[in-house]
Design a protein around this motif. Structure first.
Motif, PDB file in Angstrom:
ATOM      1  N   ARG A   1      68.351  12.749  42.501  1.00 50.48           N
ATOM      2  CA  ARG A   1      67.796  11.463  42.935  1.00 50.48           C
ATOM      3  C   ARG A   1      66.362  11.273  42.454  1.00 50.48           C
ATOM      4  N   PHE A   2      65.585  12.339  42.468  1.00 49.51           N
ATOM      5  CA  PHE A   2      64.184  12.241  42.080  1.00 49.51           C
ATOM      6  C   PHE A   2      63.933  12.671  40.631  1.00 49.51           C
TER       7      PHE A   2
ATOM      8  N   TRP B   1      52.930  21.448  53.553  1.00 53.08           N
ATOM      9  CA  TRP B   1      53.260  21.309  52.139  1.00 53.08           C
ATOM     10  C   TRP B   1      52.675  20.030  51.538  1.00 53.08           C
ATOM     11  N   ARG B   2      52.624  18.972  52.316  1.00 54.85           N
ATOM     12  CA  ARG B   2      52.024  17.729  51.817  1.00 54.85           C
ATOM     13  C   ARG B   2      50.530  17.930  51.555  1.00 54.85           C
ATOM     14  N   ASP B   3      49.858  18.641  52.451  1.00 51.55           N
ATOM     15  CA  ASP B   3      48.438  18.938  52.231  1.00 51.55           C
ATOM     16  C   ASP B   3      48.251  19.820  50.999  1.00 51.55           C
ATOM     17  N   GLU B   4      49.138  20.783  50.810  1.00 57.72           N
ATOM     18  CA  GLU B   4      49.070  21.638  49.621  1.00 57.72           C
ATOM     19  C   GLU B   4      49.211  20.796  48.350  1.00 57.72           C
ATOM     20  N   PHE B   5      50.172  19.875  48.353  1.00 54.60           N
ATOM     21  CA  PHE B   5      50.346  19.007  47.187  1.00 54.60           C
ATOM     22  C   PHE B   5      49.139  18.122  46.959  1.00 54.60           C
ATOM     23  N   ASP B   6      48.624  17.500  48.019  1.00 54.39           N
ATOM     24  CA  ASP B   6      47.529  16.542  47.877  1.00 54.39           C
ATOM     25  C   ASP B   6      46.305  17.191  47.236  1.00 54.39           C
ATOM     26  N   LEU B   7      45.984  18.408  47.626  1.00 55.07           N
ATOM     27  CA  LEU B   7      44.824  19.064  47.039  1.00 55.07           C
ATOM     28  C   LEU B   7      45.128  19.534  45.618  1.00 55.07           C
ATOM     29  N   ALA B   8      46.356  19.974  45.365  1.00 53.60           N
ATOM     30  CA  ALA B   8      46.733  20.325  43.995  1.00 53.60           C
ATOM     31  C   ALA B   8      46.585  19.115  43.080  1.00 53.60           C
ATOM     32  N   LEU B   9      46.997  17.948  43.571  1.00 49.32           N
ATOM     33  CA  LEU B   9      46.862  16.720  42.781  1.00 49.32           C
ATOM     34  C   LEU B   9      45.396  16.394  42.543  1.00 49.32           C
ATOM     35  N   ALA B  10      44.577  16.506  43.577  1.00 44.43           N
ATOM     36  CA  ALA B  10      43.154  16.206  43.442  1.00 44.43           C
ATOM     37  C   ALA B  10      42.477  17.146  42.446  1.00 44.43           C
TER      38      ALA B  10
ATOM     39  N   GLY C   1      44.064  18.557  39.932  1.00 44.34           N
ATOM     40  CA  GLY C   1      44.781  18.530  38.664  1.00 44.34           C
ATOM     41  C   GLY C   1      45.536  19.810  38.407  1.00 44.34           C
ATOM     42  N   GLY C   2      46.042  20.438  39.477  1.00 46.80           N
ATOM     43  CA  GLY C   2      46.669  21.747  39.341  1.00 46.80           C
ATOM     44  C   GLY C   2      48.157  21.733  39.590  1.00 46.80           C
ATOM     45  N   LEU C   3      48.673  22.918  39.831  1.00 50.88           N
ATOM     46  CA  LEU C   3      50.104  23.144  39.990  1.00 50.88           C
ATOM     47  C   LEU C   3      50.482  23.174  41.467  1.00 50.88           C
ATOM     48  N   PHE C   4      51.556  22.458  41.825  1.00 50.14           N
ATOM     49  CA  PHE C   4      52.144  22.555  43.156  1.00 50.14           C
ATOM     50  C   PHE C   4      53.532  23.149  42.998  1.00 50.14           C
ATOM     51  N   GLN C   5      53.709  24.348  43.491  1.00 40.55           N
ATOM     52  CA  GLN C   5      54.963  25.086  43.308  1.00 40.55           C
ATOM     53  C   GLN C   5      55.492  25.523  44.663  1.00 40.55           C
ATOM     54  N   LEU C   6      56.769  25.241  44.924  1.00 39.84           N
ATOM     55  CA  LEU C   6      57.422  25.649  46.162  1.00 39.84           C
ATOM     56  C   LEU C   6      58.469  26.715  45.876  1.00 39.84           C
ATOM     57  N   THR C   7      58.638  27.625  46.829  1.00 37.58           N
ATOM     58  CA  THR C   7      59.727  28.599  46.786  1.00 37.58           C
ATOM     59  C   THR C   7      60.658  28.289  47.946  1.00 37.58           C
ATOM     60  N   MET C   8      61.902  27.956  47.620  1.00 33.58           N
ATOM     61  CA  MET C   8      62.862  27.594  48.660  1.00 33.58           C
ATOM     62  C   MET C   8      64.197  28.294  48.418  1.00 33.58           C
TER      63      MET C   8
ATOM     64  N   GLU D   1      59.474  12.121  48.184  1.00 36.94           N
ATOM     65  CA  GLU D   1      59.071  10.709  48.167  1.00 36.94           C
ATOM     66  C   GLU D   1      57.550  10.580  48.084  1.00 36.94           C
ATOM     67  N   HIS D   2      56.850  11.430  48.819  1.00 38.32           N
ATOM     68  CA  HIS D   2      55.384  11.416  48.797  1.00 38.32           C
ATOM     69  C   HIS D   2      54.872  11.800  47.412  1.00 38.32           C
ATOM     70  N   ILE D   3      55.432  12.850  46.831  1.00 36.52           N
ATOM     71  CA  ILE D   3      55.004  13.301  45.503  1.00 36.52           C
ATOM     72  C   ILE D   3      55.270  12.216  44.462  1.00 36.52           C
ATOM     73  N   ALA D   4      56.473  11.660  44.500  1.00 38.45           N
ATOM     74  CA  ALA D   4      56.866  10.671  43.488  1.00 38.45           C
ATOM     75  C   ALA D   4      56.080   9.368  43.600  1.00 38.45           C
ATOM     76  N   SER D   5      55.423   9.131  44.722  1.00 37.75           N
ATOM     77  CA  SER D   5      54.660   7.890  44.910  1.00 37.75           C
ATOM     78  C   SER D   5      53.323   7.911  44.183  1.00 37.75           C
ATOM     79  N   HIS D   6      52.942   9.050  43.603  1.00 29.97           N
ATOM     80  CA  HIS D   6      51.657   9.190  42.920  1.00 29.97           C
ATOM     81  C   HIS D   6      51.846   9.129  41.406  1.00 29.97           C
TER      82      HIS D   6
END
Length: 234
Positions: A10-11, A161-170, A172-179, A198-203
């Motif tokens: 989907r994404f 995880w959203r906070d981790e992504f937001d700072l990675a975006l700020a 300009g770095g890597l956001f990597q999840l292990t699931m 959805e949050h990631i794709a909105s940026h």
């Protein structure tokens, strides 16, 4: 897994599946189906063994056997590894180098990619670092025979995880999840993964990629003066 694969599709989010070779053997055709869907299959041991408890010859044999098995099942030679339980022995790096792998994703020396050194010398192997904060098992693992119980609600994990992504975006770095499919695949957890995507794709300027694609990007990026290749991970 169907639930997870449907969400990734989907994404348009190609992902890397680190699969123990025995798991791939036990589920006929499943590893190939990931590749057919545009995802990457990488090494995760033979049967999720603990490298640090193995003699070097056994670790080497199982890792090479796993690589041969994954290649036979998918038609593609794996280019990366995540050691079982992120467990590194004194022999692991030399085995990775002997296999000619492009990357590892088991170490934690930074948030962004870096080049692994051996005795202070560059190896050409890119590290895509992991972190317990970005691992679903840390929050949701359940063991009925011990006191280990999930201690964080899915909504709280989404916030982390959203906070981790937001700072990675700020940065300009890597956001990597292990699931893990048997952990994140439950309904209440797929719900928060959906919201996170959805949050990631909105940026703007965000790129979903497999580990191998990130490594290709790092390896082809120009190196800024005074920075290592590993600093270029985006």
């Amino acid at each position: 897994m169907p639930r997870i694969l449907k969400l990734l599709d989907r994404f348009g989010a190609p992902s890397t599946f680190f699969v123990p070779a025995v798991s791939a053997l036990l589920h006929d055709g499943e590893a190939q189906s990931y590749v057919d869907a545009g995802h990457e299959i990488a090494l995760h041991g033979w049967i999720h063994e603990s490298n640090a408890q193995l003699p070097p010859s056994a670790e080497r044999d199982l890792t090479f056997r796993a690589a041969d098995t994954v290649e036979r099942l998918t038609g593609t030679r794996p280019v990366g590894i995540r050691t079982p339980s992120w467990d590194f022995s004194e022999s692991t790096l030399s085995i990775i180098r002997e296999l000619g792998l492009a990357y590892d994703s088991s170490l934690m020396a930074d948030n962004d990619c870096y080049e692994i050194l051996a005795d202070g010398e560059p190896t050409g192997i890119v590290e895509l670092p992991v972190e317990w904060i970005r691992d679903d098992a840390t929050y949701f693992t359940m063991d009925r025979y011990s006191a280990q119980r999930p201690y964080t609600s899915p909504r709280e994990v989404l916030s982390i995880w959203r906070d981790e992504f937001d700072l990675a975006l700020a940065e300009g770095g890597l956001f990597q999840l292990t699931m893990h499919p048997h952990i994140i695949g439950h309904r209440s957890r797929i719900a928060i993964l959906t919201e996170l995507l959805e949050h990631i794709a909105s940026h703007d300027g965000v790129w979903f990629a497999t580990h191998a694609q990130v490594v290709d990007h790092v390896s082809s990026s120009p190196v800024d003066s005074g920075h290592d290749k590993g600093d270029q991970c985006g």
